[in-house]
Motif scaffolding. Structure first.
Motif, PDB file in Angstrom:
ATOM      1  N   SER A  54      42.587  39.636  36.558  1.00 46.95           N
ATOM      2  CA  SER A  54      43.561  39.416  35.578  1.00 46.95           C
ATOM      3  C   SER A  54      43.173  40.143  34.364  1.00 46.95           C
ATOM      4  CB  SER A  54      43.736  37.959  35.648  1.00 46.95           C
ATOM      5  OG  SER A  54      42.786  37.531  34.746  1.00 46.95           O
ATOM      6  N   VAL A  96      38.478  36.341  38.108  1.00 48.18           N
ATOM      7  CA  VAL A  96      39.061  35.086  38.232  1.00 48.18           C
ATOM      8  C   VAL A  96      38.427  34.225  39.150  1.00 48.18           C
ATOM      9  CG1 VAL A  96      41.335  33.858  38.201  1.00 48.18           C
ATOM     10  CG2 VAL A  96      41.258  35.926  37.414  1.00 48.18           C
ATOM     11  N   SER A  97      38.258  32.997  38.864  1.00 45.04           N
ATOM     12  CA  SER A  97      37.548  31.892  40.020  1.00 45.04           C
ATOM     13  C   SER A  97      38.766  31.735  41.018  1.00 45.04           C
ATOM     14  CB  SER A  97      37.070  30.678  39.201  1.00 45.04           C
ATOM     15  OG  SER A  97      38.022  29.848  38.580  1.00 45.04           O
ATOM     16  N   SER A 116      47.272  33.725  27.326  1.00 41.82           N
ATOM     17  CA  SER A 116      46.927  33.326  28.555  1.00 41.82           C
ATOM     18  C   SER A 116      46.656  31.677  28.675  1.00 41.82           C
ATOM     19  CB  SER A 116      45.975  34.131  29.260  1.00 41.82           C
ATOM     20  OG  SER A 116      45.389  33.113  30.634  1.00 41.82           O
ATOM     21  N   LEU A 164      39.623  28.613  41.959  1.00 35.06           N
ATOM     22  CA  LEU A 164      40.353  27.629  41.200  1.00 35.06           C
ATOM     23  C   LEU A 164      41.595  28.200  40.367  1.00 35.06           C
ATOM     24  CD1 LEU A 164      41.085  24.572  41.125  1.00 35.06           C
ATOM     25  CD2 LEU A 164      39.383  24.536  39.230  1.00 35.06           C
ATOM     26  N   GLN A 165      41.109  29.286  39.689  1.00 33.16           N
ATOM     27  CA  GLN A 165      42.285  29.981  39.035  1.00 33.16           C
ATOM     28  C   GLN A 165      43.367  30.561  39.563  1.00 33.16           C
ATOM     29  OE1 GLN A 165      39.837  32.087  35.887  1.00 33.16           O
ATOM     30  NE2 GLN A 165      39.833  30.337  34.572  1.00 33.16           N
ATOM     31  N   MET A 166      42.746  31.373  40.439  1.00 34.51           N
ATOM     32  CA  MET A 166      43.559  32.014  41.442  1.00 34.51           C
ATOM     33  C   MET A 166      44.454  31.153  42.177  1.00 34.51           C
ATOM     34  SD  MET A 166      41.313  34.957  43.113  1.00 34.51           S
ATOM     35  CE  MET A 166      42.788  35.725  43.839  1.00 34.51           C
ATOM     36  N   CYS A 189      44.015  24.739  48.370  1.00 34.59           N
ATOM     37  CA  CYS A 189      45.284  24.634  47.629  1.00 34.59           C
ATOM     38  C   CYS A 189      46.535  24.418  48.705  1.00 34.59           C
ATOM     39  CB  CYS A 189      45.451  25.780  46.701  1.00 34.59           C
ATOM     40  SG  CYS A 189      47.039  25.692  45.657  1.00 34.59           S
ATOM     41  N   TYR A 236      44.668  30.097  30.564  1.00 34.04           N
ATOM     42  CA  TYR A 236      43.232  29.937  30.667  1.00 34.04           C
ATOM     43  C   TYR A 236      42.597  30.152  29.383  1.00 34.04           C
ATOM     44  CZ  TYR A 236      44.465  30.307  35.535  1.00 34.04           C
ATOM     45  OH  TYR A 236      45.438  30.158  36.717  1.00 34.04           O
ATOM     46  N   SER A 237      42.994  31.007  28.656  1.00 35.21           N
ATOM     47  CA  SER A 237      42.503  31.791  27.305  1.00 35.21           C
ATOM     48  C   SER A 237      42.705  30.357  26.272  1.00 35.21           C
ATOM     49  CB  SER A 237      43.070  32.879  26.857  1.00 35.21           C
ATOM     50  OG  SER A 237      42.771  33.818  27.636  1.00 35.21           O
ATOM     51  N   PHE A 283      45.466  27.995  41.279  1.00 30.99           N
ATOM     52  CA  PHE A 283      46.381  27.765  40.495  1.00 30.99           C
ATOM     53  C   PHE A 283      47.381  28.626  40.019  1.00 30.99           C
ATOM     54  CE2 PHE A 283      47.796  26.789  36.035  1.00 30.99           C
ATOM     55  CZ  PHE A 283      48.369  25.396  36.096  1.00 30.99           C
ATOM     56  N   ALA A 284      47.303  29.948  39.785  1.00 28.40           N
ATOM     57  CA  ALA A 284      48.140  30.857  39.563  1.00 28.40           C
ATOM     58  C   ALA A 284      49.171  31.142  40.574  1.00 28.40           C
ATOM     59  CB  ALA A 284      47.482  32.169  39.089  1.00 28.40           C
TER      60      ALA A 284
END
Length: 241
Positions: A52, A4-5, A58, A7-9, A224, A60-61, A11-12
């Protein structure tokens, strides 16, 4: 597992912290205090591991599928509007990724510079506090000797006092220290029992290590704001006390 990037981490992690904050506001008097401690540990663990499990459900998916479908439809419509020979040439021309690569490297450098700056600030603050800890003096009275004898651990606990701090705190991992302010009323044994019991729980749970992990996540996810606020709030460690 899929990587996971950042940015995704971020956000999560922000979504998990937001959910925990809402749960705490709505159910602070309905759930045991240790429940919130476990929830914060889940949030910390999610930010620690950049992996993940892939799932079609998901967020993201779903976003990736929507973006891929939209881009494919847009490109196909633009290609259909061109003559056949030009369209064939477009499909055979390799994409130039130099602009994207330079943009990625630029943002990576900015993020790395921010991480190094935050790490330097925290290191200076940690070094300053270590210097102040060394100026503290040991406390030796009947109450302290009795309390230490009844709260034995594999790690030796010592109680010290300092005029540089106004509230009790704990530091150290292998040789933990409970640092008390010099204004402490040592004759008030009932109040001291509550204070030392609180600090004793922090020592038993290795909260010094937990604070260090939170500090690392605060540095790593400094971009973040919500994750940074969640990692900075050390009073979350007191929920289970």
């Amino acid at each position: 597992m899929a990587q996971v990037s950042l940015l995704q981490m971020s956000f999560a992690g922000a979504m998990i912290i937001l959910a925990i904050t809402i749960i705490r506001i709505l159910a602070i008097n309905l759930l045991p205090k240790k429940t919130f401690l476990v929830l914060w540990e889940i949030a910390v663990a999610r930010l620690l591991f950049p992996f993940s499990l892939p799932s079609t459900f998901s967020v993201y998916s779903l976003l990736a599928q929507c973006m891929h479908a939209a881009n494919t439809e847009k490109v196909s419509q633009e290609v259909k509007m061109l003559p056949i020979e030009i369209a064939k040439q477009i499909t055979t021309i390799p994409a130039d990724s130099s602009t994207t690569a330079s943009a990625i490297s630029m943002w990576t450098l900015i993020w790395a510079a921010g991480v190094m700056l935050c790490a330097a600030v925290y290191f200076v603050a940690y070094w300053k506090y270590c210097q102040e800890f060394q100026t503290s003096l040991p406390v030796d009275n009947g109450f302290v000797r009795h309390w230490i004898s009844t709260h034995q651990l594999k790690r030796s606990i010592s109680i010290r006092q300092s005029s540089r701090f106004s509230t009790p705190l704990t530091y150290g991992v292998f040789q933990p220290v409970i640092l008390m302010p010099t204004s402490t009323k040592w004759e008030d044994s009932k109040l001291l029992q509550y204070i030392l019991a609180h600090e004793y729980v922090h020592i038993r749970r290795f909260d010094s290590i937990t604070k260090f992990v939170l500090l690392q996540e605060n540095i790593y996810y400094g971009t973040c704001a919500y994750v940074r606020i969640g990692c900075q709030c050390n009073n979350r460690l007191c929920y289970g006390c």
